[in-house]
Scaffold this motif. Structure first.
Motif, PDB file in Angstrom:
ATOM      1  N   ALA A 278       0.841  -1.199   0.000  1.00 49.60           N
ATOM      2  CA  ALA A 278       0.000   0.000   0.000  1.00 49.60           C
ATOM      3  C   ALA A 278       0.879   1.253   0.000  1.00 49.60           C
ATOM      4  CB  ALA A 278      -0.906  -0.005   1.211  1.00 49.60           C
ATOM      5  N   ALA A 279       1.912   1.232   0.789  1.00 44.98           N
ATOM      6  CA  ALA A 279       2.786   2.406   0.861  1.00 44.98           C
ATOM      7  C   ALA A 279       3.890   2.281  -0.181  1.00 44.98           C
ATOM      8  CB  ALA A 279       3.400   2.503   2.243  1.00 44.98           C
ATOM      9  N   LEU A 280       4.353   3.414  -0.699  1.00 42.01           N
ATOM     10  CA  LEU A 280       5.439   3.369  -1.664  1.00 42.01           C
ATOM     11  C   LEU A 280       6.750   3.097  -0.940  1.00 42.01           C
ATOM     12  CD1 LEU A 280       4.534   6.403  -3.908  1.00 42.01           C
ATOM     13  CD2 LEU A 280       4.493   3.996  -4.549  1.00 42.01           C
TER      14      LEU A 280
ATOM     15  N   ALA B 112      16.421  10.095   0.567  1.00 43.15           N
ATOM     16  CA  ALA B 112      15.350   9.106   0.430  1.00 43.15           C
ATOM     17  C   ALA B 112      14.475   9.475  -0.759  1.00 43.15           C
ATOM     18  CB  ALA B 112      14.525   9.059   1.710  1.00 43.15           C
ATOM     19  N   GLU B 113      14.240   8.504  -1.647  1.00 41.18           N
ATOM     20  CA  GLU B 113      13.427   8.740  -2.840  1.00 41.18           C
ATOM     21  C   GLU B 113      12.314   7.707  -2.884  1.00 41.18           C
ATOM     22  OE1 GLU B 113      14.049  10.858  -5.497  1.00 41.18           O
ATOM     23  OE2 GLU B 113      15.901  11.755  -4.748  1.00 41.18           O
ATOM     24  N   ALA B 114      11.159   8.128  -3.278  1.00 40.26           N
ATOM     25  CA  ALA B 114      10.084   7.147  -3.479  1.00 40.26           C
ATOM     26  C   ALA B 114      10.355   6.389  -4.771  1.00 40.26           C
ATOM     27  CB  ALA B 114       8.746   7.857  -3.555  1.00 40.26           C
ATOM     28  N   ALA B 115      10.004   5.118  -4.756  1.00 38.83           N
ATOM     29  CA  ALA B 115      10.231   4.292  -5.948  1.00 38.83           C
ATOM     30  C   ALA B 115       9.389   4.796  -7.103  1.00 38.83           C
ATOM     31  CB  ALA B 115       9.869   2.845  -5.645  1.00 38.83           C
ATOM     32  N   VAL B 116       9.914   4.589  -8.307  1.00 34.88           N
ATOM     33  CA  VAL B 116       9.192   5.014  -9.506  1.00 34.88           C
ATOM     34  C   VAL B 116       8.124   3.983  -9.850  1.00 34.88           C
ATOM     35  CG1 VAL B 116       9.426   5.488 -11.957  1.00 34.88           C
ATOM     36  CG2 VAL B 116      11.212   6.227 -10.367  1.00 34.88           C
ATOM     37  N   LEU B 117       6.912   4.463 -10.082  1.00 33.52           N
ATOM     38  CA  LEU B 117       5.829   3.591 -10.534  1.00 33.52           C
ATOM     39  C   LEU B 117       5.658   3.760 -12.031  1.00 33.52           C
ATOM     40  CD1 LEU B 117       3.311   4.417  -7.711  1.00 33.52           C
ATOM     41  CD2 LEU B 117       4.095   2.115  -8.255  1.00 33.52           C
TER      42      LEU B 117
ATOM     43  N   GLN C 210       7.920  10.378  -9.776  1.00 33.33           N
ATOM     44  CA  GLN C 210       7.425   9.207  -9.040  1.00 33.33           C
ATOM     45  C   GLN C 210       6.498   8.337  -9.881  1.00 33.33           C
ATOM     46  OE1 GLN C 210       5.624  10.487  -5.348  1.00 33.33           O
ATOM     47  NE2 GLN C 210       5.569   8.360  -4.628  1.00 33.33           N
ATOM     48  N   LEU C 211       5.710   8.976 -10.764  1.00 35.34           N
ATOM     49  CA  LEU C 211       4.786   8.215 -11.603  1.00 35.34           C
ATOM     50  C   LEU C 211       5.117   8.432 -13.074  1.00 35.34           C
ATOM     51  CD1 LEU C 211       2.316   6.384 -12.004  1.00 35.34           C
ATOM     52  CD2 LEU C 211       0.884   8.427 -11.871  1.00 35.34           C
TER      53      LEU C 211
ATOM     54  N   GLU D 113      -5.798   3.341  -6.547  1.00 30.40           N
ATOM     55  CA  GLU D 113      -5.811   3.571  -5.099  1.00 30.40           C
ATOM     56  C   GLU D 113      -4.469   3.272  -4.441  1.00 30.40           C
ATOM     57  OE1 GLU D 113      -9.492   1.534  -4.162  1.00 30.40           O
ATOM     58  OE2 GLU D 113     -10.384   3.030  -5.490  1.00 30.40           O
ATOM     59  N   LYS D 114      -3.617   2.577  -5.147  1.00 33.10           N
ATOM     60  CA  LYS D 114      -2.266   2.323  -4.659  1.00 33.10           C
ATOM     61  C   LYS D 114      -1.432   3.603  -4.633  1.00 33.10           C
ATOM     62  CE  LYS D 114      -0.872  -1.686  -5.979  1.00 33.10           C
ATOM     63  NZ  LYS D 114      -0.518  -2.581  -7.092  1.00 33.10           N
ATOM     64  N   LEU D 115      -1.825   4.580  -5.453  1.00 28.25           N
ATOM     65  CA  LEU D 115      -1.075   5.843  -5.475  1.00 28.25           C
ATOM     66  C   LEU D 115      -1.379   6.630  -4.207  1.00 28.25           C
ATOM     67  CD1 LEU D 115      -1.871   6.998  -9.146  1.00 28.25           C
ATOM     68  CD2 LEU D 115       0.112   5.695  -8.357  1.00 28.25           C
TER      69      LEU D 115
END
Ligand code: X2X
Length: 333
Positions: free
Chosen positions: A12-14, A23-28, A60-61, A249-251
């Motif tokens: 659920a969380a990135l 810290a970087e959020a993973a690329v979707l 991120q997206l 909704e995962k975003l």
């Protein structure tokens, strides 16, 4: 390279990982499929929105656009959307009606008189009703529907001047019960064919006719395999921007809001582009050899009435949906 699985797309969380100490959020990476050529305003505006989303999400997206039915026919892509193999898809409400019956109601023959009626209905109560039904069938539809346009009839044999000219005409229609019913009631012989096979179906004379807005006839080069274009304006059509609900909704909420803002904004711009094209393309297409004629809607509408088209579809959609349509366009049956 990092796979989708390694990125933890089911979480659920990135997931966060570190690049250069930050810290970087993973690329979707999400896929967006459409059935139209890359040059159509739908794809031009979606490409812009995708760039803006990538920028506003800080990378991120990443949405990959697959125009021209590159992932398969509309029928195939709709099942990929439902399974989650494709995350976003633009689809005509009529074709979506194979899953969500009420989504076809915007395509009732001669229902909308002009774009003013179209947008007040689709951005108002009728659109809200349809989006509610789409959600009830397990898909997410964004608020602003994209324009396909008022549909015109092209043939390789003769112009359509009056309803009798449809008699026995082998015409391609998209895969939807309402389309088949409408052209049967005109006296034609409709065949359901997905858009990715229309050009070759006309070229090989599997069918002699098809119907689409001018912007599609031009960008898909259908004028190369047709001789006449009759301005029948027999129905309005639009593309819902659909999302696989789990993927959407995962975003994170902030990212979802960016996507909605950009996509709904793209739809509003695309509507203006398409209206301008559909107004101006007649001259260009005439130059490419299509012979145009205008028609009077009244006898065509009367032919549908006489064949029982409105009575049948009023019954099929039910009183609630039908009265929502009539509240927007006036009495139909
Ligand atoms: O299939 C068609 O004719 C098209 C492109 O207009 C739709 O997507 C309904």
């Amino acid at each position: 390279t990092i796979t989708r699985r390694q990125l933890g797309l089911s979480a659920a969380a990135l997931p966060l990982f570190t690049i250069g100490g930050r810290a970087e959020a993973a690329v979707l990476r999400y896929r967006l499929a459409t059935n139209l050529p890359a040059t159509h305003p739908l794809n031009v505006r979606l490409s812009e929105a995708i760039r803006n989303i990538e920028h506003r999400s800080g990378g991120q997206l990443r949405i990959m656009l697959f125009p021209n039915s590159a992932l398969g026919s509309d029928t195939e892509t709709l099942s990929q959307l439902r399974s989650g193999a494709v995350q976003f898809f633009t689809l005509s409400g009529l074709i979506l009606s194979t899953l969500v019956p009420d989504a076809a109601i915007s395509g009732v023959g001669f229902a909308f008189k002009d774009y003013h009626q179209v947008w007040s209905a689709m951005d108002g109560k009728l659109g809200a009703h349809i989006r509610g039904r789409i959600a009830a069938h397990g898909l997410t539809a964004f608020d602003r529907i994209f324009d396909n346009g008022f549909r015109q009839t092209t043939t390789g044999t003769h112009p359509i001047m009056q309803p009798a000219d449809f008699k026995g005409l082998k015409i391609r229609v998209p895969v939807a019960a309402l389309w088949t019913s409408l052209f049967k009631d005109f006296g034609a012989v409709p065949t359901s064919i997905n858009f990715n096979e229309v050009y070759s179906a006309l070229q090989t004379h599997l069918v002699d006719a098809q119907e689409n807005p001018l912007a599609v006839i031009e960008t898909a080069k259908l004028y190369e395999v047709q001789k006449y274009c009759s301005m029948t304006n027999h129905m309005w059509d639009g593309f819902w921007f659909l999302a696989n609900p789990k993927a959407f909704e995962k975003l994170p909420p902030k990212l979802r809001a960016i996507v909605e803002d950009e996509i709904n904004g793209a739809a509003v711009k695309e509507r203006a582009d398409v209206a301008k094209l559909n107004d101006s393309l007649r001259g260009k297409l005439s130059g490419q050899g299509l012979k145009f004629n205008d028609t009077n809607a009244a006898p065509f509408r009367a032919a549908l009435q006489k064949a029982g088209f409105y009575a049948e579809w009023k019954k099929r959609f039910g009183d609630e949906a039908w009265s929502t349509l009539e509240a927007a366009v006036g009495k139909l049956a």
